[in-house]
Design a protein around this motif. Structure first.
Motif, PDB file in Angstrom:
ATOM      1  N   UNK A   1     -60.977 -36.114  -5.744  1.00 48.61           N
ATOM      2  CA  UNK A   1     -60.044 -35.311  -6.554  1.00 48.61           C
ATOM      3  C   UNK A   1     -58.651 -35.299  -5.926  1.00 48.61           C
TER       4      UNK A   1
ATOM      5  N   UNK B   1     -57.378 -36.967 -11.237  1.00 49.19           N
ATOM      6  CA  UNK B   1     -57.588 -37.196 -12.660  1.00 49.19           C
ATOM      7  C   UNK B   1     -56.280 -37.678 -13.306  1.00 49.19           C
TER       8      UNK B   1
ATOM      9  N   UNK C   1     -54.014 -37.187 -15.374  1.00 45.38           N
ATOM     10  CA  UNK C   1     -53.340 -36.225 -16.246  1.00 45.38           C
ATOM     11  C   UNK C   1     -51.857 -36.577 -16.266  1.00 45.38           C
ATOM     12  N   UNK C   2     -51.235 -36.725 -17.428  1.00 46.67           N
ATOM     13  CA  UNK C   2     -49.811 -37.068 -17.451  1.00 46.67           C
ATOM     14  C   UNK C   2     -48.946 -35.898 -16.998  1.00 46.67           C
ATOM     15  N   UNK C   3     -47.802 -36.201 -16.441  1.00 47.23           N
ATOM     16  CA  UNK C   3     -46.817 -35.186 -16.078  1.00 47.23           C
ATOM     17  C   UNK C   3     -47.403 -34.158 -15.128  1.00 47.23           C
ATOM     18  N   UNK C   4     -47.888 -34.601 -13.978  1.00 48.02           N
ATOM     19  CA  UNK C   4     -48.450 -33.661 -13.012  1.00 48.02           C
ATOM     20  C   UNK C   4     -47.386 -32.748 -12.440  1.00 48.02           C
ATOM     21  N   UNK C   5     -46.150 -33.125 -12.581  1.00 49.23           N
ATOM     22  CA  UNK C   5     -45.083 -32.251 -12.105  1.00 49.23           C
ATOM     23  C   UNK C   5     -43.849 -32.442 -12.969  1.00 49.23           C
ATOM     24  N   UNK C   6     -43.235 -31.341 -13.306  1.00 49.88           N
ATOM     25  CA  UNK C   6     -41.913 -31.415 -13.910  1.00 49.88           C
ATOM     26  C   UNK C   6     -40.901 -30.856 -12.930  1.00 49.88           C
ATOM     27  N   UNK C   7     -41.386 -30.530 -11.747  1.00 50.11           N
ATOM     28  CA  UNK C   7     -40.484 -30.074 -10.688  1.00 50.11           C
ATOM     29  C   UNK C   7     -39.886 -31.288  -9.974  1.00 50.11           C
ATOM     30  N   UNK C   8     -38.783 -31.075  -9.319  1.00 52.11           N
ATOM     31  CA  UNK C   8     -38.133 -32.152  -8.578  1.00 52.11           C
ATOM     32  C   UNK C   8     -38.317 -31.927  -7.086  1.00 52.11           C
TER      33      UNK C   8
ATOM     34  N   UNK D   1     -52.638 -29.911  -7.380  1.00 51.67           N
ATOM     35  CA  UNK D   1     -52.613 -29.141  -8.632  1.00 51.67           C
ATOM     36  C   UNK D   1     -53.942 -29.196  -9.369  1.00 51.67           C
ATOM     37  N   UNK D   2     -54.953 -28.647  -8.749  1.00 50.06           N
ATOM     38  CA  UNK D   2     -56.285 -28.633  -9.364  1.00 50.06           C
ATOM     39  C   UNK D   2     -57.071 -27.456  -8.790  1.00 50.06           C
TER      40      UNK D   2
ATOM     41  N   UNK E   1     -43.810 -33.038  -4.931  1.00 48.42           N
ATOM     42  CA  UNK E   1     -43.785 -34.466  -5.223  1.00 48.42           C
ATOM     43  C   UNK E   1     -44.167 -34.696  -6.678  1.00 48.42           C
TER      44      UNK E   1
ATOM     45  N   UNK F   1     -47.332 -33.624  -8.460  1.00 50.40           N
ATOM     46  CA  UNK F   1     -47.669 -32.209  -8.573  1.00 50.40           C
ATOM     47  C   UNK F   1     -48.098 -31.549  -7.286  1.00 50.40           C
ATOM     48  N   UNK F   2     -48.043 -32.260  -6.176  1.00 53.74           N
ATOM     49  CA  UNK F   2     -48.382 -31.649  -4.890  1.00 53.74           C
ATOM     50  C   UNK F   2     -47.238 -30.762  -4.420  1.00 53.74           C
TER      51      UNK F   2
END
Lengths: 186, 186
Positions: free
Chosen positions: A30, A35, A37-44, A146-147, A173, A176-177
């Motif tokens: 994991x 997985x 999943x699209x767009x794991x982050x919208x943060x910069x 992010x899970x 990152x 999404x981390x």
């Protein structure tokens, strides 16, 4: 506890947002193969946190438990060619000359001193907890994945006192981390 | 699970870095009145995460458990004057007209629908876990406090499946908190 160390104890680990470092059976897919999943982050990206590429070269010694050692063996190529690796285990036979097997924490500390360790990568949930309880950790880097897993092996364990930390840096990152590096306050 | 909601379920909570939201006795002083350690952060602010000031005004309803409700009562002034508050409890008497007491999750969902709830703040470890398991949470904001408690009430609990999240934003603050907001992926 009053032992004077010449080395810095460090933790660098990924965890799920609910604080697990592996599934009950030890699986970390994991984290390594998340997985799709699209767009794991919208943060910069933000500040400069320790990354594997900035962290790993500074390390000269690793300490890990048998579980982590056996997990690393499944990776194929031995990733610690130029590092000294100490494995804490009461049962493991000392027949792999890439590692030094020690039986308990005192033996591990003695070995680190004898080897002249400077930068020690403490890895694996149980070993991290053992070193933390013995006040042998100076810095903790965590990557929060992010899970939510819902069950697994805990990153942290019981402590009989608070451990105060200082946030040194935090970076997000694109996967999404959230990676944060903390100093243990003394 | 297939219930169509008109409202958005949200979580906004602070947790210790090891995933606890309170000590075993419910104490949250380590969060509200942290130890006077200098330089809790040398990191700077980064992206725009939800803060209490941006989060709280958007909320019209709160759902919490009896434990959280009784904790709020100890704060003195009632902080939810213009919000409708639903308390999930099998034992609490309905003698406080500032709240609506419901006995189980189905009653809570029925009440939120009847009240025309739009933005629901789901608070308290057990209620968060209940709503998460019923797929009633859309967004999770967590503030990771720079402290290890070693034992306490867990933020998250058992899940029988992974919950994939998307990192929306992450901000570090001068007190060493890492605040991250996630969307629940469906």
């Amino acid at each position: 506890m009053t032992h004077t160390r010449g080395w810095t104890g460090r933790v660098f680990i990924g965890a799920s947002l609910d604080g697990f470092i592996a599934r009950p059976d030890g699986d970390i897919g994991w984290l390594t193969d998340p997985a799709p999943v699209p767009h794991r982050a919208t943060a910069t990206n933000s500040a400069e946190a320790l990354s594997w590429d900035s962290f790993f070269p500074m390390i000269d010694h690793l300490v890990m438990g048998r579980g982590t050692y056996e997990k690393v063996l499944t990776f194929g190529a031995w990733p610690y060619a130029h590092k000294r690796v100490i494995v804490l285990s009461t049962t493991l036979r000392a027949d792999d000359d890439r590692i030094t097997v020690v039986r308990d924490l005192d033996e591990a500390i003695t070995a680190l001193d004898r080897f002249g360790a400077r930068q020690v990568y403490v890895d694996g949930g149980k070993v991290i907890q053992t070193f933390l309880r013995a006040d042998l950790i100076d810095e903790i880097s965590i990557g929060w994945a992010p899970v939510l897993l819902g069950h697994g092996l805990p990153l942290f364990g019981f402590l009989d006192h608070d451990v105060q930390l200082r946030l040194l840096s935090s970076t997000t990152s694109g996967n999404g981390m959230v990676n944060a590096t903390y100093a243990v306050h003394r």
